[in-house]
Motif scaffolding. Structure first.
Motif, short mmCIF file in Angstrom:
data_model
loop_
_atom_site.label_atom_id
_atom_site.label_comp_id
_atom_site.label_asym_id
_atom_site.label_seq_id
_atom_site.Cartn_x
_atom_site.Cartn_y
_atom_site.Cartn_z
N ASP A 81 -43.37 49.06 83.11
CA ASP A 81 -44.36 48.59 81.90
C ASP A 81 -43.21 48.84 80.77
N VAL A 102 -43.74 48.28 75.95
CA VAL A 102 -43.77 47.58 75.06
C VAL A 102 -42.98 47.29 73.39
N LEU A 136 -43.92 44.88 83.14
CA LEU A 136 -45.05 43.73 82.93
C LEU A 136 -44.22 44.41 81.46
N LYS A 181 -44.94 43.62 77.04
CA LYS A 181 -46.04 43.38 76.61
C LYS A 181 -45.22 42.96 75.03
N GLN A 222 -43.39 39.54 84.40
CA GLN A 222 -44.47 39.02 83.61
C GLN A 222 -43.98 39.45 82.04
N SER A 223 -44.52 38.96 81.01
CA SER A 223 -43.80 38.90 79.87
C SER A 223 -45.24 38.74 78.68
N ARG A 224 -45.74 39.01 77.84
CA ARG A 224 -47.06 38.64 77.11
C ARG A 224 -46.41 39.47 76.17
N ASN A 225 -46.91 38.28 74.69
CA ASN A 225 -46.63 38.63 73.53
C ASN A 225 -47.47 37.88 72.75
N THR A 239 -39.21 35.10 75.29
CA THR A 239 -38.90 35.76 76.50
C THR A 239 -38.44 34.80 77.12
N PHE A 287 -54.31 45.90 73.53
CA PHE A 287 -53.18 45.29 74.07
C PHE A 287 -51.95 46.34 74.36
N ASP A 334 -52.44 49.81 76.49
CA ASP A 334 -52.38 49.05 77.85
C ASP A 334 -51.34 49.66 78.37
N ILE A 335 -50.22 49.55 77.82
CA ILE A 335 -48.47 49.95 78.29
C ILE A 335 -48.85 51.84 77.69
#
Length: 268
Positions: free
Chosen positions: A117, A119, A146, A148, A177-180, A191, A239, A242-243
């Motif tokens: 995980d 960020v 994951l 971020k 997963q990559s969320r930005n 990404t 956001f 969470d990490i």
């Protein structure tokens, strides 16, 4: 950030079962670690000044290791983890400066698992990099990640994820997963998730998103009395937290890290 008694200073070496006190390495230039068969340990790598770190970490049969890799300065770190059968490793990486985190994972024994995980938060002219390569070299291993990212101003962020599945690594289960979120027109995140698969009995997936703040969520919170600025701040805090909330190194580190995150978010 480190209170006496909350951690045990660690310069590398072989780890057996201890008393559960997290081991902490502060600004190491070189770190060699091996976790004994069947042992369980928690390791914190803390970067408080610019510099380079090269870490070699090995997990023997059935070993378990949690790693919290915390960047409070613009450091460069290359971490290589090798895992034998039945071992498990969980990594939480938090970049609060323009750092470069490079993780290289080899799953060499059946039944091993790796979970990451991460960020990164960039402001001003920060350049944040998160590079993760996971190699499934044998059958029956699992991995998940994951990562971020949030950047504002003229900051940039990069996520590079590579999952390799060897020809004989059947029954692999790998997820990525990559969320930005980009705040403003000059902030930019790139990404690049990648799967390289040479076995046919596998479950592998990857996904990536880059976007702005969810305007519908902001509107929802404003309808309940929050200002637009507060609504946007809370969305970003959720956001990121969470990490950050997955750090497992105890109250002292996690509380201090929460303060550092809040301070960084004020720069966005």
């Amino acid at each position: 950030m480190i209170r006496d008694g909350a951690f045990r200073q660690f310069g590398g070496g072989r780890i057996g079962d201890g008393d559960g006190t997290p081991l902490v390495a502060v600004n190491p230039s070189k770190l060699d670690v091996s976790v004994a068969a069947g042992a369980h340990a928690s390791l914190v790598i803390l970067h408080t000044e610019a510099g380079e770190t090269a870490a070699e970490i090995g997990l023997e049969e059935g070993a378990s290791l949690t790693i919290d890799d915390i960047y409070l300065a613009a450091a460069f770190s290359a971490v290589h983890i090798r895992q034998q059968g039945g071992s498990s490793c969980r990594l939480t990486s938090v970049e609060l400066q323009g750092a470069n985190a490079d993780y290289d994972i080899d799953l060499d024994g059946a039944g091993s698992s790796f979970d990451a995980d991460g960020v990164f938060v960039g402001a001003g002219t920060d350049h944040c990099v998160f590079d993760l390569t996971t190699r499934h070299n044998v059958a029956d291993c699992t991995s998940s990640s994951l990562v971020k990212g949030v950047v504002s101003g003229r900051a940039t962020g990069e996520f590079r994820g590579h999952v390799y599945v060897a020809p004989d690594a059947q029954r692999t289960d790998a997820r990525q997963q990559s969320r930005n979120i980009e705040l403003g027109g000059d902030a930019h995140i790139v990404t690049k998730p990648q799967l390289e698969i040479y076995a046919d009995d596998v479950k592998c997936s990857h996904g990536a998103t880059v976007g702005q703040i969810d305007d519908d969520a902001v509107l929802y919170m404003r309808q309940r009395g929050l200002s637009e600025a507060d609504a946007r701040r809370l969305q970003i805090e959720g956001f990121v937290s969470d990490i950050v909330g997955r750090c497992s190194a105890g109250e002292t580190l996690c509380g201090a890290l929460d303060e550092a995150v809040r301070s960084k978010l004020e720069e966005l």
